[in-house]
Design an enzyme around this catalytic site. Structure first.
Site, PDB file in Angstrom:
ATOM      1  N   ASN A  13       1.053  -1.106  -0.078  1.00 18.34           N
ATOM      2  CA  ASN A  13       0.005  -0.127  -0.502  1.00 18.34           C
ATOM      3  C   ASN A  13       0.535   1.105  -0.251  1.00 18.34           C
ATOM      4  OD1 ASN A  13      -1.596   2.118   0.792  1.00 18.34           O
ATOM      5  ND2 ASN A  13      -2.242   1.468   2.687  1.00 18.34           N
ATOM      6  N   LYS A  15       0.432   4.363  -0.158  1.00 19.21           N
ATOM      7  CA  LYS A  15      -0.460   5.841   0.217  1.00 19.21           C
ATOM      8  C   LYS A  15       0.072   6.713  -0.490  1.00 19.21           C
ATOM      9  CE  LYS A  15       0.298   3.601   4.372  1.00 19.21           C
ATOM     10  NZ  LYS A  15       0.012   3.860   6.376  1.00 19.21           N
ATOM     11  N   HIS A  99      -9.083   1.000   4.250  1.00 17.81           N
ATOM     12  CA  HIS A  99      -7.984   1.553   5.229  1.00 17.81           C
ATOM     13  C   HIS A  99      -7.919   2.550   6.499  1.00 17.81           C
ATOM     14  CE1 HIS A  99      -4.346   2.328   6.023  1.00 17.81           C
ATOM     15  NE2 HIS A  99      -3.724   1.538   5.296  1.00 17.81           N
ATOM     16  N   GLU A 101      -6.371   4.751   7.488  1.00 20.42           N
ATOM     17  CA  GLU A 101      -6.478   6.094   6.672  1.00 20.42           C
ATOM     18  C   GLU A 101      -7.492   6.646   6.727  1.00 20.42           C
ATOM     19  OE1 GLU A 101      -2.579   5.885   5.310  1.00 20.42           O
ATOM     20  OE2 GLU A 101      -1.698   5.028   7.439  1.00 20.42           O
ATOM     21  N   GLU A 171      -5.536  -4.902  10.471  1.00 17.27           N
ATOM     22  CA  GLU A 171      -4.623  -4.225  10.600  1.00 17.27           C
ATOM     23  C   GLU A 171      -5.008  -3.446  12.020  1.00 17.27           C
ATOM     24  OE1 GLU A 171      -2.576  -2.389   6.721  1.00 17.27           O
ATOM     25  OE2 GLU A 171      -4.267  -1.293   7.015  1.00 17.27           O
ATOM     26  N   GLY A 177       1.867   2.388  10.526  1.00 11.84           N
ATOM     27  CA  GLY A 177       3.064   3.113  10.619  1.00 11.84           C
ATOM     28  C   GLY A 177       3.841   3.191  11.907  1.00 11.84           C
ATOM     29  N   SER A 217       3.549  -2.565  10.119  1.00  9.24           N
ATOM     30  CA  SER A 217       4.544  -2.331   9.982  1.00  9.24           C
ATOM     31  C   SER A 217       4.944  -3.983  10.297  1.00  9.24           C
ATOM     32  CB  SER A 217       5.012  -1.746  11.753  1.00  9.24           C
ATOM     33  OG  SER A 217       4.550  -0.761  12.385  1.00  9.24           O
ATOM     34  N   GLY A 239       4.945   1.564   4.748  1.00 10.70           N
ATOM     35  CA  GLY A 239       5.708   1.495   4.460  1.00 10.70           C
ATOM     36  C   GLY A 239       7.012   1.076   4.245  1.00 10.70           C
TER      37      GLY A 239
HETATM   38  P1  PGA Z   1       2.880   0.239   7.222  1.00  9.15           P
HETATM   39  O1  PGA Z   1       1.490   0.401   6.583  1.00  9.15           O
HETATM   40  O2  PGA Z   1       2.696  -1.236   7.101  1.00  9.15           O
HETATM   41  O3  PGA Z   1       3.591   1.918   6.685  1.00  9.15           O
HETATM   42  O4  PGA Z   1       2.405   0.291   8.700  1.00  9.15           O
HETATM   43  C1  PGA Z   1       0.504  -0.364   6.878  1.00  9.15           C
HETATM   44  C2  PGA Z   1      -1.210   0.065   6.786  1.00  9.15           C
HETATM   45  O5  PGA Z   1      -1.467   1.252   6.597  1.00  9.15           O
HETATM   46  O6  PGA Z   1      -1.913  -1.196   5.144  1.00  9.15           O
END
Ligand code: PGA
Length: 256
Positions: A13, A15, A99, A101, A171, A177, A217, A239
């Site tokens: 992802n 983003k 998601h 966010e 998640e 993140g 993460s 990330g």
């Molecule tokens: P992250 O993001 O691996 O940076 O924690 C995961 C996601 O938001 O799908």
């Protein structure tokens, strides 16, 4: 049991990262590094404007392209939104819905997440449906109740047949993140809870064949242990998906 009935899906992802030209380079690099790694499905969910060039760069490779959101109406006066048909024609096969966010910053609710998922499935997209608890809910000991409720609401009206095209991404919000990862045991436990809810809704066969990812993460250092768990069928990676070498190492972990 799991690997015989479910294909592991490793999805990036991105983003709001990567311009179209950077996306083309990253897709090509990811494709090169994951070439022949057929033990899992490899997906990159990219910004809307990157979909067409990324899909073009991914042609003939192991990499599939997805979007990060979709609107539930087919067309009309919805400024700034993108329909499922538009995504498909641009070359997306997958779309993330719900998601954290989107829920947190853009007012998505279980109701709109469900509508988006249904529209995407009806159009022929594969859906990566995200859900998970916030830290306070985990601390209050209500994680199972929260993810069960989200699973039921977000899947409302989706048929057993359509479930073939649904991936659930568990998640935990406190892990997205933040560098904090759920332990493999925590991830396995909650993915197992979600699988039980799916069994209750659709029966055991659908539950056993539904892909349930962990996200939050996940990286090249912890992917092995997370993916070794019986209920963790892959990952949704933020990330670490921006760096092809790191992402490819997670794909490697999924080959076992
Ligand atoms: P992250 O993001 O691996 O940076 O924690 C995961 C996601 O938001 O799908």
């Amino acid at each position: 049991m799991k690997k015989e009935v479910r294909k592991v899906v490793i999805a990036g992802n991105w983003k709001m990262n990567m311009t179209p030209s950077a996306a083309v380079e990253a897709v090509k690099e990811t494709a090169k590094l994951t070439d022949g790694k057929t033990g899992c499905e490899v997906v990159l969910c990219v910004p809307f404007v990157d979909i067409a060039p990324a899909a073009d760069a991914a042609k003939g490779t192991n990499v599939k392209i997805g979007a990060q959101n979709v609107h539930f109406e087919k067309k009309g006066a919805f400024t700034g939104e993108i329909s499922a048909d538009m995504l498909l024609e641009a070359g997306a096969e997958y779309v993330i819905v719900g998601h954290r966010e989107r829920r947190q910053y853009f007012g998505e609710t279980d109701e709109t997440v469900n509508k988006r998922a249904r529209a995407a499935l009806a159009a022929g997209l594969k859906v990566i449906l995200c859900l998970g608890e916030v830290l306070e809910q985990r601390q209050a000991g209500i994680t199972d109740e929260i993810v069960s409720m989200q699973t039921k609401l977000d899947l409302s009206g989706i048929t057993a047949e359509e479930m073939k095209n649904v991936i659930i991404a568990y998640e935990p919000v406190w892990a997205i993140g933040t560098g904090l990862t759920a332990t493999p045991e925590q991830a396995d436990e909650v993915c197992g809870v979600i699988r039980k809810v799916i069994a209750g809704l659709y029966g055991g066969d659908v539950a056993e064949s539904t892909v349930i990812q962990y996200g939050g993460s996940m990286n090249d250092g912890n992917a092995d242990d997370l993916l070794a768990k019986v209920n963790v069928d892959g990952g949704l990676i933020g990330g670490a998906s921006l760096v092809p070498e790191k992402f490819a190492r997670i794909v490697d972990a999924a080959q076992k």
